[in-house]
Design a protein around this motif. Structure first.
Motif, PDB file in Angstrom:
ATOM      1  N   ARG A  42     -14.448  42.677 -43.423  1.00 57.58           N
ATOM      2  CA  ARG A  42     -15.218  42.638 -44.666  1.00 57.58           C
ATOM      3  C   ARG A  42     -14.840  41.430 -45.520  1.00 57.58           C
ATOM      4  NH1 ARG A  42     -15.655  49.014 -46.449  1.00 57.58           N
ATOM      5  NH2 ARG A  42     -16.926  49.609 -44.673  1.00 57.58           N
ATOM      6  N   HIS A  43     -13.556  41.120 -45.549  1.00 57.46           N
ATOM      7  CA  HIS A  43     -13.093  39.955 -46.295  1.00 57.46           C
ATOM      8  C   HIS A  43     -13.683  38.678 -45.704  1.00 57.46           C
ATOM      9  CE1 HIS A  43     -10.517  37.516 -48.788  1.00 57.46           C
ATOM     10  NE2 HIS A  43     -10.107  36.862 -47.699  1.00 57.46           N
ATOM     11  N   GLN A  44     -13.709  38.594 -44.397  1.00 58.04           N
ATOM     12  CA  GLN A  44     -14.286  37.426 -43.728  1.00 58.04           C
ATOM     13  C   GLN A  44     -15.782  37.306 -44.049  1.00 58.04           C
ATOM     14  OE1 GLN A  44     -14.155  37.510 -39.422  1.00 58.04           O
ATOM     15  NE2 GLN A  44     -13.905  35.290 -39.342  1.00 58.04           N
ATOM     16  N   CYS A  45     -16.481  38.423 -44.097  1.00 59.41           N
ATOM     17  CA  CYS A  45     -17.907  38.410 -44.456  1.00 59.41           C
ATOM     18  C   CYS A  45     -18.093  37.866 -45.866  1.00 59.41           C
ATOM     19  CB  CYS A  45     -18.503  39.812 -44.361  1.00 59.41           C
ATOM     20  SG  CYS A  45     -18.682  40.422 -42.681  1.00 59.41           S
ATOM     21  N   ARG A  46     -17.252  38.301 -46.794  1.00 57.36           N
ATOM     22  CA  ARG A  46     -17.353  37.811 -48.171  1.00 57.36           C
ATOM     23  C   ARG A  46     -17.061  36.314 -48.245  1.00 57.36           C
ATOM     24  NH1 ARG A  46     -15.271  43.006 -49.230  1.00 57.36           N
ATOM     25  NH2 ARG A  46     -13.117  42.302 -49.209  1.00 57.36           N
ATOM     26  N   GLU A  47     -16.126  35.833 -47.440  1.00 56.30           N
ATOM     27  CA  GLU A  47     -15.837  34.399 -47.409  1.00 56.30           C
ATOM     28  C   GLU A  47     -17.028  33.605 -46.876  1.00 56.30           C
ATOM     29  OE1 GLU A  47     -12.244  34.131 -45.094  1.00 56.30           O
ATOM     30  OE2 GLU A  47     -10.997  34.144 -46.893  1.00 56.30           O
ATOM     31  N   ILE A  48     -17.679  34.117 -45.854  1.00 62.25           N
ATOM     32  CA  ILE A  48     -18.864  33.452 -45.296  1.00 62.25           C
ATOM     33  C   ILE A  48     -19.965  33.383 -46.345  1.00 62.25           C
ATOM     34  CG2 ILE A  48     -20.722  33.680 -43.588  1.00 62.25           C
ATOM     35  CD1 ILE A  48     -18.538  34.914 -41.705  1.00 62.25           C
ATOM     36  N   ILE A  49     -20.201  34.483 -47.043  1.00 67.14           N
ATOM     37  CA  ILE A  49     -21.209  34.510 -48.095  1.00 67.14           C
ATOM     38  C   ILE A  49     -20.858  33.511 -49.188  1.00 67.14           C
ATOM     39  CG2 ILE A  49     -22.258  35.927 -49.932  1.00 67.14           C
ATOM     40  CD1 ILE A  49     -23.206  36.520 -47.023  1.00 67.14           C
ATOM     41  N   GLY A  50     -19.581  33.429 -49.543  1.00 65.83           N
ATOM     42  CA  GLY A  50     -19.127  32.469 -50.548  1.00 65.83           C
ATOM     43  C   GLY A  50     -19.453  31.038 -50.135  1.00 65.83           C
ATOM     44  N   GLU A  51     -19.232  30.720 -48.863  1.00 67.05           N
ATOM     45  CA  GLU A  51     -19.537  29.372 -48.369  1.00 67.05           C
ATOM     46  C   GLU A  51     -21.037  29.090 -48.439  1.00 67.05           C
ATOM     47  OE1 GLU A  51     -17.568  26.744 -47.386  1.00 67.05           O
ATOM     48  OE2 GLU A  51     -16.004  28.004 -48.246  1.00 67.05           O
ATOM     49  N   ILE A  52     -21.832  30.063 -48.078  1.00 65.38           N
ATOM     50  CA  ILE A  52     -23.292  29.890 -48.143  1.00 65.38           C
ATOM     51  C   ILE A  52     -23.726  29.665 -49.589  1.00 65.38           C
ATOM     52  CG2 ILE A  52     -25.516  31.079 -47.852  1.00 65.38           C
ATOM     53  CD1 ILE A  52     -24.266  32.432 -45.346  1.00 65.38           C
ATOM     54  N   MET A  53     -23.163  30.439 -50.507  1.00 64.58           N
ATOM     55  CA  MET A  53     -23.560  30.327 -51.911  1.00 64.58           C
ATOM     56  C   MET A  53     -23.147  28.986 -52.521  1.00 64.58           C
ATOM     57  SD  MET A  53     -25.294  32.969 -52.257  1.00 64.58           S
ATOM     58  CE  MET A  53     -25.640  32.831 -53.983  1.00 64.58           C
ATOM     59  N   LYS A  54     -22.119  28.354 -51.979  1.00 67.26           N
ATOM     60  CA  LYS A  54     -21.701  27.041 -52.468  1.00 67.26           C
ATOM     61  C   LYS A  54     -22.796  25.992 -52.286  1.00 67.26           C
ATOM     62  CE  LYS A  54     -16.714  27.527 -51.849  1.00 67.26           C
ATOM     63  NZ  LYS A  54     -15.539  27.057 -51.085  1.00 67.26           N
ATOM     64  N   PHE A  55     -23.715  26.236 -51.356  1.00 67.50           N
ATOM     65  CA  PHE A  55     -24.812  25.307 -51.118  1.00 67.50           C
ATOM     66  C   PHE A  55     -25.884  25.412 -52.201  1.00 67.50           C
ATOM     67  CE2 PHE A  55     -22.970  25.363 -46.910  1.00 67.50           C
ATOM     68  CZ  PHE A  55     -23.158  24.068 -46.460  1.00 67.50           C
ATOM     69  N   GLY A  56     -25.816  26.430 -53.022  1.00 65.99           N
ATOM     70  CA  GLY A  56     -26.811  26.610 -54.074  1.00 65.99           C
ATOM     71  C   GLY A  56     -28.161  27.007 -53.508  1.00 65.99           C
ATOM     72  N   VAL A  57     -28.170  27.984 -52.628  1.00 67.35           N
ATOM     73  CA  VAL A  57     -29.396  28.388 -51.953  1.00 67.35           C
ATOM     74  C   VAL A  57     -30.327  29.159 -52.885  1.00 67.35           C
ATOM     75  CG1 VAL A  57     -28.398  28.405 -49.646  1.00 67.35           C
ATOM     76  CG2 VAL A  57     -28.281  30.459 -51.014  1.00 67.35           C
ATOM     77  N   SER A  58     -31.624  29.002 -52.656  1.00 64.11           N
ATOM     78  CA  SER A  58     -32.630  29.709 -53.442  1.00 64.11           C
ATOM     79  C   SER A  58     -32.818  31.125 -52.889  1.00 64.11           C
ATOM     80  CB  SER A  58     -33.964  28.960 -53.379  1.00 64.11           C
ATOM     81  OG  SER A  58     -34.495  29.021 -52.059  1.00 64.11           O
ATOM     82  N   GLU A  59     -33.573  31.928 -53.617  1.00 61.47           N
ATOM     83  CA  GLU A  59     -33.864  33.297 -53.162  1.00 61.47           C
ATOM     84  C   GLU A  59     -34.587  33.260 -51.811  1.00 61.47           C
ATOM     85  OE1 GLU A  59     -33.191  36.524 -54.619  1.00 61.47           O
ATOM     86  OE2 GLU A  59     -31.732  35.180 -55.522  1.00 61.47           O
ATOM     87  N   ASN A  60     -35.543  32.358 -51.676  1.00 58.06           N
ATOM     88  CA  ASN A  60     -36.304  32.243 -50.436  1.00 58.06           C
ATOM     89  C   ASN A  60     -35.375  31.862 -49.274  1.00 58.06           C
ATOM     90  OD1 ASN A  60     -38.754  32.319 -48.971  1.00 58.06           O
ATOM     91  ND2 ASN A  60     -38.824  30.087 -49.011  1.00 58.06           N
ATOM     92  N   GLN A  61     -34.440  30.975 -49.524  1.00 61.62           N
ATOM     93  CA  GLN A  61     -33.494  30.589 -48.483  1.00 61.62           C
ATOM     94  C   GLN A  61     -32.582  31.754 -48.106  1.00 61.62           C
ATOM     95  OE1 GLN A  61     -32.020  27.161 -50.682  1.00 61.62           O
ATOM     96  NE2 GLN A  61     -32.596  25.838 -48.953  1.00 61.62           N
ATOM     97  N   LYS A  62     -32.191  32.554 -49.075  1.00 59.49           N
ATOM     98  CA  LYS A  62     -31.355  33.723 -48.787  1.00 59.49           C
ATOM     99  C   LYS A  62     -32.089  34.686 -47.860  1.00 59.49           C
ATOM    100  CE  LYS A  62     -29.061  33.573 -53.264  1.00 59.49           C
ATOM    101  NZ  LYS A  62     -28.973  34.234 -54.565  1.00 59.49           N
ATOM    102  N   VAL A  63     -33.369  34.918 -48.151  1.00 58.60           N
ATOM    103  CA  VAL A  63     -34.162  35.820 -47.308  1.00 58.60           C
ATOM    104  C   VAL A  63     -34.289  35.236 -45.907  1.00 58.60           C
ATOM    105  CG1 VAL A  63     -36.416  36.911 -46.978  1.00 58.60           C
ATOM    106  CG2 VAL A  63     -35.414  36.796 -49.264  1.00 58.60           C
ATOM    107  N   ARG A  64     -34.507  33.927 -45.814  1.00 59.14           N
ATOM    108  CA  ARG A  64     -34.637  33.290 -44.497  1.00 59.14           C
ATOM    109  C   ARG A  64     -33.317  33.384 -43.719  1.00 59.14           C
ATOM    110  NH1 ARG A  64     -38.514  31.199 -42.175  1.00 59.14           N
ATOM    111  NH2 ARG A  64     -39.698  30.865 -44.074  1.00 59.14           N
ATOM    112  N   ILE A  65     -32.189  33.235 -44.395  1.00 59.46           N
ATOM    113  CA  ILE A  65     -30.884  33.361 -43.744  1.00 59.46           C
ATOM    114  C   ILE A  65     -30.696  34.791 -43.235  1.00 59.46           C
ATOM    115  CG2 ILE A  65     -28.387  33.388 -44.170  1.00 59.46           C
ATOM    116  CD1 ILE A  65     -28.948  30.990 -46.134  1.00 59.46           C
TER     117      ILE A  65
END
Length: 77
Positions: free
Chosen positions: A16-39
């Motif tokens: 679970r911690h690793q999942c949160r770290e992955i999400i943190g890295e993705i969010m650092k890119f400044g993704v939009s809502e549409n990009q989040k859904v596509r991911i």
């Protein structure tokens, strides 16, 4: 009795911690809502559980199709 090595609880916490770290890295890119859904859509295609994959893909496609329609309206204006 002492246990050595990882317990199920420890492994679960680490995953679970690793999942949160992955999400943190993705969010650092400044993704939009549409990009989040596509991911989410693209990740769902990697699921082994076919029923769950179909369910998530269906929901994501619906949202992504709505966004395409909105984009078309904006372009036509």
């Amino acid at each position: 009795m002492k246990k050595y090595g990882d317990t199920n609880t420890t492994r679960l916490f680490q995953e679970r911690h690793q999942c949160r770290e992955i999400i943190g890295e993705i969010m650092k890119f400044g993704v939009s809502e549409n990009q989040k859904v596509r991911i989410i859509y693209l990740l769902s295609l990697e699921l082994e559980n076919n029923d769950l994959m179909k369910e998530i893909v269906s929901i994501c496609k619906e949202r992504l199709d709505d966004n395409v329609e909105e984009d078309k309206k904006i372009i036509d204006i």
